[in-house]
Scaffold this active site. Sequence first.
Site, PDB file in Angstrom:
ATOM      1  N   LYS A  82      -3.614  -2.018  15.544  1.00 52.28           N
ATOM      2  CA  LYS A  82      -3.010  -1.167  16.566  1.00 52.28           C
ATOM      3  C   LYS A  82      -3.956  -0.967  17.719  1.00 52.28           C
ATOM      4  O   LYS A  82      -5.173  -0.962  17.544  1.00 52.28           O
ATOM      5  CB  LYS A  82      -2.726   0.202  15.976  1.00 52.28           C
TER       6      LYS A  82
ATOM      7  N   GLU B  17       0.830  -1.214   0.000  1.00 52.24           N
ATOM      8  CA  GLU B  17       0.000   0.000   0.000  1.00 52.24           C
ATOM      9  C   GLU B  17       0.860   1.258   0.000  1.00 52.24           C
ATOM     10  O   GLU B  17       2.059   1.203   0.270  1.00 52.24           O
ATOM     11  CB  GLU B  17      -0.933   0.008   1.210  1.00 52.24           C
TER      12      GLU B  17
HETATM   13  N1  PSU Z   1      -2.921   1.422  10.566  1.00 49.79           N
HETATM   14  C1  PSU Z   1      -1.598   1.501  10.725  1.00 49.79           C
HETATM   15  N2  PSU Z   1      -0.844   2.174   9.814  1.00 49.79           N
HETATM   16  C2  PSU Z   1      -1.414   2.751   8.713  1.00 49.79           C
HETATM   17  C3  PSU Z   1      -2.817   2.638   8.535  1.00 49.79           C
HETATM   18  C4  PSU Z   1      -3.526   1.960   9.490  1.00 49.79           C
HETATM   19  O1  PSU Z   1      -1.088   0.981  11.690  1.00 49.79           O
HETATM   20  O2  PSU Z   1      -0.703   3.368   7.901  1.00 49.79           O
HETATM   21  C5  PSU Z   1      -3.449   3.193   7.297  1.00 49.79           C
HETATM   22  C6  PSU Z   1      -3.712   2.056   6.291  1.00 49.79           C
HETATM   23  O3  PSU Z   1      -3.554   2.543   4.981  1.00 49.79           O
HETATM   24  C7  PSU Z   1      -5.170   1.714   6.547  1.00 49.79           C
HETATM   25  C8  PSU Z   1      -5.733   3.087   6.833  1.00 49.79           C
HETATM   26  O4  PSU Z   1      -5.816   1.097   5.465  1.00 49.79           O
HETATM   27  O5  PSU Z   1      -4.724   3.735   7.606  1.00 49.79           O
HETATM   28  C9  PSU Z   1      -7.044   3.026   7.594  1.00 49.79           C
HETATM   29  O6  PSU Z   1      -7.587   4.297   7.659  1.00 49.79           O
HETATM   30  P1  PSU Z   1      -9.113   4.477   8.153  1.00 49.79           P
HETATM   31  O7  PSU Z   1      -9.076   4.081   9.589  1.00 49.79           O
HETATM   32  O8  PSU Z   1      -9.394   5.938   7.935  1.00 49.79           O
HETATM   33  O9  PSU Z   1      -9.937   3.574   7.282  1.00 49.79           O
END
Ligand code: PSU
Length: 307
Positions: A158, A24
């Site tokens: 996390k 990603e």
């Molecule tokens: N969790 C992490 N590192 C990240 C992300 C999530 O530990 O970089 C990023 C990933 O790209 C994940 C996105 O798909 O954040 C999720 O964002 P949201 O919670 O807005 O869907």
Amino acid sequence: MFEISFSPEVVEARNAGTPVVALESTIITHGMPYPQNLETARLVEQTVRESGAVPATIAVMSGVLKVGLTDAELETLAQLENVAKLSRADLPACIATRGNGATTVAATMIAAARAGISVFATGGIGGVHQGAELSFDISADLQELAQTAVTVVAAGAKAILDIPKTLEVLETLGVPVIAYGQDQIPAFWSRASGLKAPIRMNEAEAIAAAHLTRVAMEVPGGQLVCNPVPEASEISQADMQPVIAQAQAEAAAQNVVGKAVTPFLLQRIFELTEGRSLETNIALVLNNAQLASKIAAQIAMIGPKSS
Ligand code: PSU
Ligand code: MN
């Protein structure tokens, strides 16, 4: 209207039947600061290559969906300011309006599936945020796992997320959650979460077979593989807990909402741990890249015979 632009390295891999691992780009633009983001992106790609697969970092650049970035493109992306964070809702609109965007887990899965890539390595997935019973903040990553046939290798969720609720939603959506080599779900910076994983697998081959079986049975959706961070790099839950609480309190006080929440928390945790969280983050992404490469190799090997 929509075309995929493959990097020369990915074109070659597709022709030769070499396994490809998707990566990603939101982790580059919104997950880590410059220049560590660029260094990590390069290291992850190198780790995939050393593990016998070819990396395909995914992003939208000037409206073109790129599957595999050249080193120059990687460098450009790592330094771009105001680049959009693209989830399922944003990806087609960004392409149509000729924008630049980095793909989240959800959007990377969509692109990987359309490019014929079965395995994707990242750090952590999005999930159910703490306080979601009030904010309704649940990442689109979970829905994507329910409908797109890509196996995602992460280090668990996390602790900025509500891990028990995230597991409940994944169960409801019918997403297999597989802990690699241990009984517990890992908690990103820490190997332990105190929560038993629904499924445990010890071999990349088993994970590959489960992926192929799901596809053969036409059960939609992917798999979430939770790979514990290497012991030498882990930070205990006790050390992380106050840091996370402070970052969350600040997010609430500053009214951070929607897709700004995850990047805000990651940046504050990085600052509050004086970079220690980032070292762990880098170590676990590299570890995930290795496992994803092994799974991709197994899928390439057993795929045609198992249908
Ligand atoms: N969790 C992490 N590192 C990240 C992300 C999530 O530990 O970089 C990023 C990933 O790209 C994940 C996105 O798909 O954040 C999720 O964002 P949201 O919670 O807005 O869907
Ligand atoms: Mn969200």
